[in-house]
Design a protein around this motif. Structure first.
Motif, short mmCIF file in Angstrom:
data_model
loop_
_atom_site.label_atom_id
_atom_site.label_comp_id
_atom_site.label_asym_id
_atom_site.label_seq_id
_atom_site.Cartn_x
_atom_site.Cartn_y
_atom_site.Cartn_z
N GLY A 141 21.38 -23.00 40.08
CA GLY A 141 20.98 -24.26 39.47
C GLY A 141 21.68 -25.50 40.00
O GLY A 141 21.45 -26.59 39.49
N GLY A 152 16.67 -22.06 40.64
CA GLY A 152 16.23 -23.33 40.05
C GLY A 152 15.27 -24.13 40.90
O GLY A 152 14.98 -25.28 40.58
N SER A 179 11.93 -23.93 41.48
CA SER A 179 10.67 -24.37 40.86
C SER A 179 10.94 -25.31 39.71
O SER A 179 10.17 -26.25 39.47
CB SER A 179 9.86 -23.16 40.40
OG SER A 179 9.47 -22.40 41.53
N THR A 180 12.04 -25.09 38.98
CA THR A 180 12.43 -26.01 37.90
C THR A 180 12.63 -27.41 38.47
O THR A 180 12.15 -28.41 37.91
CB THR A 180 13.74 -25.53 37.23
OG1 THR A 180 13.55 -24.19 36.78
CG2 THR A 180 14.12 -26.41 36.07
N ALA A 185 19.02 -23.76 33.80
CA ALA A 185 18.22 -23.52 35.01
C ALA A 185 18.61 -24.48 36.12
O ALA A 185 18.51 -24.15 37.29
CB ALA A 185 16.74 -23.67 34.68
N LEU A 186 19.07 -25.65 35.73
CA LEU A 186 19.48 -26.66 36.70
C LEU A 186 20.68 -27.40 36.14
O LEU A 186 20.71 -27.75 34.97
CB LEU A 186 18.31 -27.65 36.92
CG LEU A 186 18.01 -28.11 38.34
CD1 LEU A 186 17.81 -26.95 39.28
CD2 LEU A 186 16.79 -29.00 38.35
N ASP A 217 7.82 -31.08 33.60
CA ASP A 217 8.83 -30.57 32.67
C ASP A 217 9.81 -31.73 32.48
O ASP A 217 9.89 -32.62 33.33
CB ASP A 217 9.52 -29.35 33.31
CG ASP A 217 10.47 -28.64 32.34
OD1 ASP A 217 10.45 -28.94 31.12
OD2 ASP A 217 11.24 -27.78 32.81
N ASN A 238 9.25 -28.94 39.20
CA ASN A 238 8.52 -29.32 37.98
C ASN A 238 9.11 -30.57 37.35
O ASN A 238 8.39 -31.41 36.83
CB ASN A 238 8.55 -28.16 36.98
CG ASN A 238 7.66 -27.01 37.43
OD1 ASN A 238 6.75 -27.20 38.22
ND2 ASN A 238 7.93 -25.81 36.94
N LEU A 239 10.44 -30.70 37.42
CA LEU A 239 11.08 -31.89 36.87
C LEU A 239 10.74 -33.11 37.71
O LEU A 239 10.45 -34.18 37.19
CB LEU A 239 12.60 -31.69 36.81
CG LEU A 239 13.10 -30.70 35.74
CD1 LEU A 239 14.57 -30.39 35.96
CD2 LEU A 239 12.88 -31.25 34.34
N HIS A 272 17.36 -24.04 29.13
CA HIS A 272 16.34 -23.36 28.32
C HIS A 272 17.03 -22.70 27.13
O HIS A 272 18.05 -22.03 27.30
CB HIS A 272 15.61 -22.30 29.15
CG HIS A 272 14.81 -22.89 30.28
ND1 HIS A 272 13.67 -23.63 30.08
CD2 HIS A 272 15.00 -22.84 31.61
CE1 HIS A 272 13.18 -24.02 31.25
NE2 HIS A 272 13.97 -23.55 32.20
N ARG A 327 18.67 -28.94 33.27
CA ARG A 327 17.61 -28.38 32.43
C ARG A 327 18.12 -27.09 31.82
O ARG A 327 18.45 -26.14 32.53
CB ARG A 327 16.36 -28.11 33.26
CG ARG A 327 15.20 -27.49 32.48
CD ARG A 327 14.62 -28.50 31.49
NE ARG A 327 13.41 -28.03 30.83
CZ ARG A 327 13.41 -27.44 29.62
NH1 ARG A 327 14.55 -27.23 28.98
NH2 ARG A 327 12.28 -27.05 29.08
#
Lengths: 234, 175
Positions: A221, A48, A50-51, A25-26, A60, A54-55, A16, A14
């Protein structure tokens, strides 16, 4: 029951922004969480965590790689289908509980089921069963401000568990709770996993990560380390 | 060493045989401190010499019941009333290992990472033991103590990593 993982992240990245300002982020994270498994994700802030959560829950979308929930690749789903899949299969527990103050505990737990189109009587029965499971049947009719912080967190968990959700995503679910109350929260997640759910738990508290079958350490990440699964003695 | 005071605490509940003391000691400490029966009898005979316990008559199976004396009670109360001094605790090999790794300019990061995975594993096992445990509060508190220690070690490892990452000295070495 299938042997497929409840959620699979395959080479997920991911990023940004783009160009020179792009921030990853990941990076190329691959992770499977099977039914019955509680996986804890640890790492410094900005690593990373929370990312990833969310994924995994379709909140996300990855820049590259694929997320598969209950055998369905999320990349092919329309926004509407994705929302439906999230509601039916994924339960979220966040640090800020997001309970609706004007609804009773039972009504808060019923809400996602009503959004699913389940009839009110059925939704209420399911909500009562979920509240029972978290030991809160007796406060079903109270409003969030009328119960303790620990009870509110358990209501939020009941809401995440209601219906047939098999994937539970928990981001620092123990928040500001004291140690025994935090242990209660983990006890509930653990019991749900032992009953066949899959859970991803983001936490910075080693003592709560200790409840997991597997602990994954994220850094910048990427997965830096992970403990081997404990031999299944559940 | 706390074996003698531990035995005194058990004897304060009433007279006991040596083998009973061993079983009760292990039950209270959750088998984290296994005693062999030889240690129990050696300790008992030293405590007898020091007037802290008194043996009864030998029964027909050759067993002796021990009773706590007034001096023994006083010793136990002194023990409970005195905080444990930091210098009485064993040194922590991990702390020394990391300090030496930093001093010797070795690459500390893999040391930290390997330990973090191992300590987390310990924490998972302790948590599982606690969940499965049906023992009384004494054993539960012993397990809790081990969980808190593992947790503290994990936090300290995170701290070490953060400090070393921020330290200009280590950054120079890495470049």
């Amino acid at each position: 029951m299938s042997f497929d993982p409840v959620v699979r992240l395959a080479g997920v990245s991911r990023v940004h922004g783009d160009g020179p300002q792009a921030v990853a982020a990941l990076r190329e994270v691959s992770l499977d969480v099977a039914a019955g498994e509680l996986v804890a994700v640890m790492g410094p802030s900005g690593s990373g965590k929370s990312t990833l959560l969310n994924l995994a829950g379709g909140l996300d979308r990855p820049t590259s790689g694929e997320v598969v929930v209950e055998g369905r690749p999320l990349s092919g789903l329309s926004a509407g289908d994705l929302a439906g899949l999230r509601r039916r299969h994924v339960g979220y527990v966040f640090q800020d509980l997001n309970l609706i103050p004007s609804l009773t505990a039972a009504e808060n737990v019923m809400l996602p089921r009503e959004l699913d189109g389940v009839r009110m009587g059925q939704a209420r029965r399911e909500a009562m069963a979920a509240l029972e499971e978290v030991g809160l049947a007796e406060v079903a009719g109270r409003f969030p401000e009328e119960i303790s912080g620990g009870q509110r967190q358990r209501v939020a968990i009941a809401r995440a568990l209601v219906g047939e959700r098999r994937l539970i995503l928990a981001d620092e679910p123990t928040g500001a709770l004291d140690t025994p109350t935090g242990d209660d929260v983990l006890q509930l997640l653990r019991a749900r996993c032992d009953a066949g759910a899959a859970a991803l738990l983001v936490t910075h508290e080693p003592r709560y990560a200790g409840w997991a079958d597997r602990v994954v350490f994220l850094r910048d990440g990427a997965i830096a380390d992970s403990t081997l699964p404990l031999e299944s003695a559940r | 060493m706390a074996i003698r005071q531990g035995l005194l605490a058990l004897l304060s509940q009433g007279p006991r045989y040596g083998y009973q003391l061993r079983a009760e000691f292990e039950a209270s400490t959750g088998a984290t401190w296994p005693l062999n029966i030889g240690q129990v009898y050696t300790t008992l005979s030293r405590m007898e010499r020091d007037g802290l316990v008194a043996p009864g008559e030998q029964d027909d199976q050759g067993r002796v019941v021990y009773t706590i004396t007034e001096a023994g009670r006083a010793e136990m109360e002194r023990w409970f009333g005195t905080p444990v001094a930091q210098s009485d605790r064993p040194r922590d090999e991990l702390v020394i290992k990391l300090a030496m790794a930093v001093t010797a300019a070795a690459d500390v990061r893999p040391v930290i990472q390997a330990q973090r995975v191992a300590t987390m594993r310990t924490l998972q096992e302790l948590t599982r033991a606690k969940r499965a445990s049906v023992a009384g509060p004494a054993q539960r508190l012993v397990l809790d103590s081990m969980i808190f220690q593992a947790e503290a070690e994990q936090r300290w490892l995170d701290h070490c990593e953060a400090v070393l990452t921020a330290s200009p000295q280590t950054q120079e070495r890495q470049t």
